[in-house]
Design a protein around this motif. Sequence first.
Motif, PDB file in Angstrom:
ATOM      1  N   VAL A 162       0.829  -1.210   0.000  1.00 46.57           N
ATOM      2  CA  VAL A 162       0.000   0.000   0.000  1.00 46.57           C
ATOM      3  C   VAL A 162       0.859   1.254   0.000  1.00 46.57           C
ATOM      4  O   VAL A 162       0.594   2.223  -0.733  1.00 46.57           O
ATOM      5  N   ALA A 185      -1.143  -5.943  -4.209  1.00 48.24           N
ATOM      6  CA  ALA A 185      -1.972  -5.709  -3.024  1.00 48.24           C
ATOM      7  C   ALA A 185      -3.359  -6.317  -3.195  1.00 48.24           C
ATOM      8  O   ALA A 185      -3.882  -6.978  -2.287  1.00 48.24           O
ATOM      9  N   THR A 241      -9.001  -2.953   0.938  1.00 47.12           N
ATOM     10  CA  THR A 241      -7.772  -2.670   0.197  1.00 47.12           C
ATOM     11  C   THR A 241      -8.063  -1.850  -1.054  1.00 47.12           C
ATOM     12  O   THR A 241      -7.363  -0.882  -1.362  1.00 47.12           O
ATOM     13  N   LEU A 268      -6.653   1.927  -1.960  1.00 44.01           N
ATOM     14  CA  LEU A 268      -5.975   2.238  -3.215  1.00 44.01           C
ATOM     15  C   LEU A 268      -6.677   3.382  -3.947  1.00 44.01           C
ATOM     16  O   LEU A 268      -6.021   4.267  -4.516  1.00 44.01           O
TER      17      LEU A 268
END
Length: 303
Positions: A69, A117, A132, A136
């Motif tokens: 990340v 990721a 996640t 992003l």
Amino acid sequence: MATAVLSSSAPHRTALDRWVVLRLTRPWFWPLSWAGAYFGMVVATGDPVPAREAVPATVAAAVVLGPLVWAWVFALNDLHDLPSDRRNPRKATAPLVTGELTPADLRRCARWSAVAAITLATVAGSTFFVGTVIVLVFGWLYSVPPIRLKTRPGADVAVNAIVVGVVGPLGGWSLSRPVLDYPPVLAVLGLLLAAALYLPTTVIDHVADRTAGYTTAAVRWTAAACYRAGLGLWVAANALWLACCHLDVFVDRDSWLLQTVAAPLLVLVYAAVARRPSIPRLAVVAIAFAIPAADFLLAYSLA
């Protein structure tokens, strides 16, 4: 990751290139994500150590929240901050400024870290996967024009407070419990803490940002105003934290002596450090807060 990122443009590059990419990800920021996720995990399970069956998901979450990340965030940030970074002595050794990495390298790094990721997040579960993707997206919105929340005062603070203070702990929580069960008071606490820690970072670079024409929080509201706002948020966070302890919101305990003593000391530390902020100084504030947080988690896990 470094090899995959750079091999297509320069297969002859050596381990030195991996070090350059590692520097790009700022490893000293990884523990910030890990600490929040760990807190959420312990509060969710009451156990400071993940169960054996949860180890693969926990490891996957740690890799996503750490190098992957942050690689995405900083690759995009450095790519679009170049005009400011060239005027900023603090960024004189940044790989894009020095020429160790090119804009194409940063784009590849962002692309590969995002793919990695998202792929690895599936190991940690569907909820963690969704979180996640949200992180992003926020990273993109923060750095990339035309939205570029970094240059929208208030929004720059909010997006960092949400990601670091709420989504991060929720990530740890989601490994074992539904996100809708997450205590709202912890979400508020996370927002206050993360906002208080982020505001001084806008002060660190406000001269270079102003010169480059970036309207960050410190550029719009002045360094002094950001200091006062950050201190107010920090006081509110510590007051809320102390109230939760003494009202037995999460844990019944006869004495919260360490919490009671630590709260005013943490305010004094922040007041002294944030007046002339730097990343190492703010790290001191975060580490100082980790002491009463560790005491709380110990009491919680033994309850």
